[in-house]
Design a protein around this motif. Structure first.
Motif, PDB file in Angstrom:
ATOM      1  N   ASN A 220       1.336  -1.283   0.185  1.00 33.88           N
ATOM      2  CA  ASN A 220      -0.087   0.053  -0.064  1.00 33.88           C
ATOM      3  C   ASN A 220       0.268   1.322   0.217  1.00 33.88           C
ATOM      4  OD1 ASN A 220      -2.964  -0.381   0.607  1.00 33.88           O
ATOM      5  ND2 ASN A 220      -1.916  -2.377   1.565  1.00 33.88           N
ATOM      6  N   ALA A 221       0.234   2.099  -0.517  1.00 30.53           N
ATOM      7  CA  ALA A 221       0.848   3.563  -0.930  1.00 30.53           C
ATOM      8  C   ALA A 221       0.263   4.922  -1.250  1.00 30.53           C
ATOM      9  CB  ALA A 221       2.302   3.702  -1.829  1.00 30.53           C
ATOM     10  N   LEU A 222       0.631   5.917   0.088  1.00 29.37           N
ATOM     11  CA  LEU A 222      -0.501   6.831  -0.536  1.00 29.37           C
ATOM     12  C   LEU A 222       0.704   8.008  -1.345  1.00 29.37           C
ATOM     13  CD1 LEU A 222      -3.883   7.888  -0.175  1.00 29.37           C
ATOM     14  CD2 LEU A 222      -2.339   8.521   2.292  1.00 29.37           C
ATOM     15  N   PHE A 223      -0.676   8.922  -2.353  1.00 33.15           N
ATOM     16  CA  PHE A 223       0.226   9.765  -3.141  1.00 33.15           C
ATOM     17  C   PHE A 223      -0.444  10.806  -3.753  1.00 33.15           C
ATOM     18  CE2 PHE A 223       2.473   5.276  -5.018  1.00 33.15           C
ATOM     19  CZ  PHE A 223       3.436   5.567  -4.813  1.00 33.15           C
ATOM     20  N   PHE A 224       0.125  11.994  -3.368  1.00 32.57           N
ATOM     21  CA  PHE A 224      -0.769  13.191  -4.293  1.00 32.57           C
ATOM     22  C   PHE A 224      -0.290  13.859  -5.220  1.00 32.57           C
ATOM     23  CE2 PHE A 224       2.704  15.125  -1.226  1.00 32.57           C
ATOM     24  CZ  PHE A 224       2.979  15.685  -1.953  1.00 32.57           C
ATOM     25  N   LYS A 225      -1.417  14.875  -4.989  1.00 31.22           N
ATOM     26  CA  LYS A 225      -0.866  15.180  -7.154  1.00 31.22           C
ATOM     27  C   LYS A 225      -1.178  16.656  -6.685  1.00 31.22           C
ATOM     28  CE  LYS A 225      -0.742  14.828 -12.162  1.00 31.22           C
ATOM     29  NZ  LYS A 225      -1.010  16.119 -12.311  1.00 31.22           N
ATOM     30  N   THR A 226      -0.518  17.678  -7.355  1.00 35.16           N
ATOM     31  CA  THR A 226      -0.832  18.706  -7.639  1.00 35.16           C
ATOM     32  C   THR A 226      -0.900  19.370  -9.354  1.00 35.16           C
ATOM     33  OG1 THR A 226       1.448  19.597  -7.604  1.00 35.16           O
ATOM     34  CG2 THR A 226       1.026  19.579  -5.265  1.00 35.16           C
ATOM     35  N   ASN A 227      -1.333  20.941  -9.499  1.00 36.82           N
ATOM     36  CA  ASN A 227      -1.315  20.975 -10.161  1.00 36.82           C
ATOM     37  C   ASN A 227      -0.298  21.237 -11.369  1.00 36.82           C
ATOM     38  OD1 ASN A 227      -4.091  21.063 -10.331  1.00 36.82           O
ATOM     39  ND2 ASN A 227      -4.135  22.779  -9.361  1.00 36.82           N
ATOM     40  N   LYS A 228       1.305  21.632 -10.146  1.00 34.76           N
ATOM     41  CA  LYS A 228       2.209  21.542 -11.304  1.00 34.76           C
ATOM     42  C   LYS A 228       2.994  20.585 -11.283  1.00 34.76           C
ATOM     43  CE  LYS A 228       2.226  26.438  -9.196  1.00 34.76           C
ATOM     44  NZ  LYS A 228       3.159  27.769  -8.762  1.00 34.76           N
ATOM     45  N   THR A 229       2.681  19.820 -10.912  1.00 33.69           N
ATOM     46  CA  THR A 229       3.667  18.485 -11.115  1.00 33.69           C
ATOM     47  C   THR A 229       2.826  17.477 -12.118  1.00 33.69           C
ATOM     48  OG1 THR A 229       2.398  17.181  -9.225  1.00 33.69           O
ATOM     49  CG2 THR A 229       3.788  18.522  -8.274  1.00 33.69           C
ATOM     50  N   ARG A 230       3.645  16.343 -12.897  1.00 31.87           N
ATOM     51  CA  ARG A 230       3.018  15.490 -13.284  1.00 31.87           C
ATOM     52  C   ARG A 230       2.844  14.304 -13.307  1.00 31.87           C
ATOM     53  NH1 ARG A 230       7.496  15.847 -18.820  1.00 31.87           N
ATOM     54  NH2 ARG A 230       6.468  18.057 -19.961  1.00 31.87           N
ATOM     55  N   LYS A 231       3.957  14.019 -11.740  1.00 28.76           N
ATOM     56  CA  LYS A 231       4.061  13.129 -11.733  1.00 28.76           C
ATOM     57  C   LYS A 231       3.466  12.943  -9.940  1.00 28.76           C
ATOM     58  CE  LYS A 231       7.297  10.431 -14.460  1.00 28.76           C
ATOM     59  NZ  LYS A 231       8.258   9.400 -14.683  1.00 28.76           N
ATOM     60  N   PRO A 232       2.254  12.071  -9.725  1.00 30.98           N
ATOM     61  CA  PRO A 232       1.777  11.854  -7.643  1.00 30.98           C
ATOM     62  C   PRO A 232       3.381  11.884  -7.498  1.00 30.98           C
ATOM     63  CG  PRO A 232       0.528  10.341  -9.402  1.00 30.98           C
ATOM     64  CD  PRO A 232       1.911  10.788 -10.528  1.00 30.98           C
ATOM     65  N   THR A 233       3.002  12.548  -5.905  1.00 31.49           N
ATOM     66  CA  THR A 233       4.279  12.810  -5.068  1.00 31.49           C
ATOM     67  C   THR A 233       4.150  11.499  -3.831  1.00 31.49           C
ATOM     68  OG1 THR A 233       5.063  15.253  -5.176  1.00 31.49           O
ATOM     69  CG2 THR A 233       5.814  13.743  -3.550  1.00 31.49           C
TER      70      THR A 233
END
Length: 331
Positions: A220-233
């Motif tokens: 399991n891994a939790l990611f988040f994404k912003t409008n300025k990033t191509r890939k989730p962090t």
């Protein structure tokens, strides 16, 4: 599953953060008082009997060769034998903290009761006590979510993040859960709610697309994404999300535990236990509700062999024991 308590990352998450010299002095005084209480407790325990208030029901535990039952009296010198590693005995003595006896990290299945006591530390909320305690840093979130012990939620799964968690990034616009099931990777987009200073991330019981056997889920891994990033962090690696609904037996034992805690954490009882009056005693009395909460959290941990998420425990207590003063609850 390892039962590590002294080094449990959960407890590191809730350490006190004092910034002023005055508060630092209070903390030092509290530390001294804590040592005094612990020494008084163990010196008293050494000459007294302990009453068994709870034990794991699906395994056998023997005391001096006889099957141990709830309500029995044991001594520190009683020879205990556990049939399984994941067993425990909760004991109580008047005017002393509640203790858990278990194999623990040593994995010793037998020995004297006093030698098998688990040493669990108590840490308190930062500053003002609030009902919801969100993560304040990314490191803090990772510590809890990827800890050594499995993480369980009571009745409902939610994660709370202060906006400062993402201060080095643009504010998230989407969250994703990545997991592996029977060798195949799956991605689930998660809904969330945002206020001016907090993000709430509900973890619905159907996030695993109807998979009933949670033991088949891994990575399991939790990611988040912003409008300025191509890939989730990556926000955090995490344990499988498990939501438990306590049964009637558990609620009955919890009610018995709360009665004991209500007696042992009155101002009068705390003064008797400390046998002294100083500046930090007032702090201890003011934090009595948090002492109770930690004993309750430890009971959840013993019963489910997993670390309960603190906020979900609070919400469950308010719903099921409305007269209990939960830390941060408004009267």
């Amino acid at each position: 599953m390892k039962r590590g308590f002294k080094n449990s990352r959960f407890f590191n998450t809730y350490t006190l953060h004092f910034q002023s010299p005055k508060l630092t002095q209070i903390m030092k005084a509290l530390s001294i008082l804590g040592s005094l209480l612990l020494s008084l407790s163990f010196s008293n325990l050494a000459i007294a009997q302990w009453r068994v208030i709870a034990l794991k029901s699906d395994t056998k535990i023997y005391a001096d060769g006889k099957l141990l039952k709830k309500g029995a009296q044991i001594k520190p010198s009683t020879q205990l034998k556990f049939a399984q590693e994941k067993s425990y005995v909760r004991v109580y003595q008047k005017r002393n903290p509640l203790f858990t006896i278990a194999p623990g990290t040593s994995k010793k299945l037998e020995g004297k009761a006093a030698d098998l006591l688990l040493n669990r530390k108590k840490f308190f909320s930062r500053g003002e006590i609030k009902l919801i305690e969100p993560f304040y840093t990314l490191a803090e979130a990772r510590d809890l979510l990827s800890g050594d012990l499995s993480l369980i939620f009571i009745d409902k799964a939610q994660l709370f993040f202060n906006k400062n968690v993402f201060q080095n990034y643009d504010q998230p616009e989407a969250f994703f859960l990545l997991y592996t099931h029977q060798g195949k990777k799956a991605v689930k987009k998660l809904s969330y709610q945002r206020t001016d200073d907090q993000i709430t991330l509900p973890l619905d019981k159907n996030i695993y697309a109807g998979i009933s056997d949670l033991n088949t889920i891994s990575q399991n891994a939790l990611f988040f994404k912003t409008n300025k990033t191509r890939k989730p962090t990556l926000l955090s690696r995490m344990k499988t999300v498990v939501v438990v609904k306590p049964d009637k037996k558990f609620k009955k034992e919890m009610a018995e535990l709360i009665k004991i805690l209500d007696r042992e954490y009155t101002e009068k009882a705390i003064k008797k236990r400390a046998k002294t009056q100083n500046s930090s005693l007032r702090f201890m009395i003011d934090r009595a509700d948090e002492y109770k909460l930690y004993d309750i959290i430890h009971f959840f941990l013993d019963y489910y062999d997993s670390m309960p998420e603190r906020n979900s425990v609070k919400f469950w207590l308010i719903k099921n024991f409305p007269k209990l003063q939960v830390p941060g609850k408004q009267n």
